[in-house]
Design an enzyme around this catalytic site. Structure first.
Site, PDB file in Angstrom:
ATOM      1  N   ASP A 127       0.860  -1.170  -0.082  1.00 34.28           N
ATOM      2  CA  ASP A 127      -0.097   0.013  -0.059  1.00 34.28           C
ATOM      3  C   ASP A 127       0.824   1.293   0.056  1.00 34.28           C
ATOM      4  O   ASP A 127       0.391   2.176  -0.558  1.00 34.28           O
ATOM      5  CB  ASP A 127      -0.702  -0.096   1.352  1.00 34.28           C
ATOM      6  CG  ASP A 127      -1.819  -1.180   1.060  1.00 34.28           C
ATOM      7  OD1 ASP A 127      -2.082  -1.709   0.173  1.00 34.28           O
ATOM      8  OD2 ASP A 127      -2.424  -1.629   2.183  1.00 34.28           O
ATOM      9  N   GLU A 154       2.440  -0.952   4.818  1.00 34.33           N
ATOM     10  CA  GLU A 154       1.092  -1.542   4.343  1.00 34.33           C
ATOM     11  C   GLU A 154       0.259  -0.992   5.579  1.00 34.33           C
ATOM     12  O   GLU A 154       0.553  -0.975   6.576  1.00 34.33           O
ATOM     13  CB  GLU A 154       1.312  -2.938   4.252  1.00 34.33           C
ATOM     14  CG  GLU A 154       0.120  -3.770   3.399  1.00 34.33           C
ATOM     15  CD  GLU A 154       0.283  -4.287   2.344  1.00 34.33           C
ATOM     16  OE1 GLU A 154      -0.325  -4.389   1.414  1.00 34.33           O
ATOM     17  OE2 GLU A 154       1.548  -4.761   2.066  1.00 34.33           O
ATOM     18  N   LYS A 200      -3.722  -1.665   6.664  1.00 32.69           N
ATOM     19  CA  LYS A 200      -4.980  -2.298   6.585  1.00 32.69           C
ATOM     20  C   LYS A 200      -6.059  -2.015   7.793  1.00 32.69           C
ATOM     21  O   LYS A 200      -5.773  -1.775   8.859  1.00 32.69           O
ATOM     22  CB  LYS A 200      -4.595  -3.815   6.924  1.00 32.69           C
ATOM     23  CG  LYS A 200      -3.701  -4.418   5.813  1.00 32.69           C
ATOM     24  CD  LYS A 200      -4.175  -4.349   4.442  1.00 32.69           C
ATOM     25  CE  LYS A 200      -3.268  -4.958   3.387  1.00 32.69           C
ATOM     26  NZ  LYS A 200      -3.516  -4.668   1.935  1.00 32.69           N
TER      27      LYS A 200
END
Length: 279
Positions: A90, A110, A112
């Site tokens: 990401d 990343e 989430k």
């Protein structure tokens, strides 16, 4: 890295009084977009370490990962079924050029979000098949993060550090009980260690069960039968209350991990640092 090298690397940071001092309050928005934050981190690193060259890229191809593995051992990196396969964390990948003109990974991030129970309760929305539940059973989408973690681990197989950061937020990643009030005044308690809600235990395999909210960038070594084994651990950070991350906190963590990466490869960027300090 030797102490004097470490001192040189942190000199600019101390003068700037941290992230806000370097970048300015007006640029630190409460927008926890890890990709935007990565670009900010790259600029902060360029300001803090002007003697070094950094780059940002969105992805690493499987071909490149396989080529790296092939250099280690010809038996590695042989399998590729999709020619244009790649991984796209990401937050992308930030790298630094070392004294031998090789690009070295500094930060991979990343973010989430899983579990909207907090938002739903605050709005008074019931969930489930019959719309009669306060809490939705957690899903397993977060486990997809393991693919990128494994691929970056392959790409950094011989490095003594692993700068992979996993930012978690949402009701599936609580570390303590929280109570939320609905619009009608009824209070709902989310139990952090409920099996149908918490998904942290499904991710801690990536850091060998070591503490979360901890910088684990520097690899750990364990001994077994006279052999030393190097462990690459993901640095897992979660918003303990389930709230959203803000950019300032994310950037601070990313900068801390980036500095650890630079210290770990200090001998390979020593020439650039020395030449800069002579000017």
């Amino acid at each position: 890295m030797k102490k004097n090298q470490s001192t040189r690397l942190t000199k600019q940071h101390k003068k700037s009084h941290g992230v806000v001092g370097i970048f300015g309050k007006e640029a630190i928005q409460h927008d926890a977009d890890v990709s935007k934050n990565s670009h900010i981190v790259k600029e902060l690193l360029e300001r803090e370490f002007p003697m070094l060259t950094f780059r940002y890229r969105k992805e690493i191809s499987k071909k490149e990962i396989n080529a790296y593995l092939q250099k280690i051992d010809k038996y590695f990196g042989q399998t590729l079924f999709v020619e244009n396969a790649s991984i796209r964390p990401d937050g992308g990948i930030i790298e630094v050029k070392d004294d031998n003109d090789n690009w070295r990974v500094v930060v991979v991030s990343e973010a989430k979000h899983q579990g909207k129970d907090i938002e739903n309760i605050r709005k008074g929305e019931l969930v489930g098949k019959n719309k009669d539940q306060d809490i939705m059973a957690a899903g397993n989408a977060i486990e997809r993060a393991y693919k990128n973690i494994s691929e970056i681990a392959n790409f950094m197989l011989l490095e003594p550090y692993f700068p992979y950061i996993l930012f978690l937020e949402g009701s599936n990643f609580l570390t303590h009980d929280i109570t939320i009030e609905r619009p009608d005044g009824r209070k709902v308690t989310l139990t952090y260690n409920a099996g149908n809600l918490n998904r942290l235990d499904r991710l801690t395999a990536s850091n060998y069960g070591m503490p979360i909210n901890t910088n684990l960038c520097e690899n750990k070594f364990v001994s077994s039968n006279g052999l030393n084994v190097m462990l690459q651990a993901t640095s897992i950070y979660t918003q303990e209350s389930g709230e959203r991350w803000n950019s300032k906190d994310m950037i601070e963590i990313m900068m801390e991990v980036a500095r650890t990466s630079l210290k770990m490869i200090g001998k390979d960027i020593f020439k650039q640092i020395t030449e800069f300090n002579k000017k």
